[in-house]
Design a protein around this motif. Sequence first.
Motif, PDB file in Angstrom:
ATOM      1  N   ARG A  29       0.829  -1.218   0.000  1.00  0.00           N
ATOM      2  CA  ARG A  29       0.000   0.000   0.000  1.00  0.00           C
ATOM      3  C   ARG A  29       0.856   1.258   0.000  1.00  0.00           C
ATOM      4  O   ARG A  29       0.612   2.198  -0.761  1.00  0.00           O
ATOM      5  CB  ARG A  29      -0.899   0.045   1.238  1.00  0.00           C
ATOM      6  N   ARG A  30       1.878   1.267   0.871  1.00  0.00           N
ATOM      7  CA  ARG A  30       2.695   2.484   0.986  1.00  0.00           C
ATOM      8  C   ARG A  30       3.558   2.692  -0.247  1.00  0.00           C
ATOM      9  O   ARG A  30       3.702   3.819  -0.726  1.00  0.00           O
ATOM     10  CB  ARG A  30       3.536   2.424   2.256  1.00  0.00           C
ATOM     11  N   SER A  31       4.137   1.629  -0.808  1.00  0.00           N
ATOM     12  CA  SER A  31       5.014   1.840  -1.966  1.00  0.00           C
ATOM     13  C   SER A  31       4.210   2.141  -3.232  1.00  0.00           C
ATOM     14  O   SER A  31       4.698   2.863  -4.108  1.00  0.00           O
ATOM     15  CB  SER A  31       5.980   0.673  -2.166  1.00  0.00           C
ATOM     16  N   ALA A  32       2.972   1.626  -3.311  1.00  0.00           N
ATOM     17  CA  ALA A  32       2.141   1.913  -4.497  1.00  0.00           C
ATOM     18  C   ALA A  32       1.884   3.414  -4.633  1.00  0.00           C
ATOM     19  O   ALA A  32       1.699   3.925  -5.740  1.00  0.00           O
ATOM     20  CB  ALA A  32       0.821   1.155  -4.406  1.00  0.00           C
ATOM     21  N   LYS A  33       1.907   4.121  -3.499  1.00  0.00           N
ATOM     22  CA  LYS A  33       1.677   5.581  -3.542  1.00  0.00           C
ATOM     23  C   LYS A  33       2.866   6.327  -4.136  1.00  0.00           C
ATOM     24  O   LYS A  33       2.742   7.465  -4.552  1.00  0.00           O
ATOM     25  CB  LYS A  33       1.457   6.106  -2.112  1.00  0.00           C
TER      26      LYS A  33
END
Length: 170
Positions: A29-33
């Motif tokens: 979730r965090r890296s997809a941002k």
Amino acid sequence: MMTSEHKQRVAVYPGSFDPVTYGHLDIIRRSAKQFDHLIVAVLNNTSKNPLFTLEERKEILTEVTADLPNVSIDGFRDLLVRFMKSRNADVIIRGIRSVTDFEYELQMASTNHHLDNEIDTIFMMTNPKYSYLSSSIVKEIAKFQGSVHELVPPEVEQRLLAKYSTPPGE
Ligand code: PNS
């Protein structure tokens, strides 16, 4: 001069994901941002004797990332850097839980950079809430019929229950 065309920033988050945990999902979730596109790449590791098949691991990942439009799921059995070239990606994402992860991760990042110097690894600190969590720990708990409810998404919990429906030794 600014142009309207910019190179798509594609990152790859590789791993065994046998099975995916809330720790992995937090990194996804965090890296997809941070990227235009994130490919979660599941290693088809014949040597590790995985609990879930490659197809099962990909299917679970597809289900639990269904709400993330810029995330896709893929499998690979090649050198990671070669797989990345084939997908036009030059950044590897890895999560770090503790200093014990660091040495192995440094070795892997340096090896990948040696194999292809256009590839960089970016580390993300795992949410401290999940710093003790691993796929192996989850499998160990599930094998002895313990609750993994707070450690993995329901899609994984259900499949673990099905895999370990008979208590060990019976
Ligand atoms: O979840 P894991 O098992 O810690 O992930 C390890 C993984 C899949 C990232 C690593 O084993 C890998 O990239 N394997 C593919 C083979 C490869 O490229 N090896 C060279 C880098 S050491």
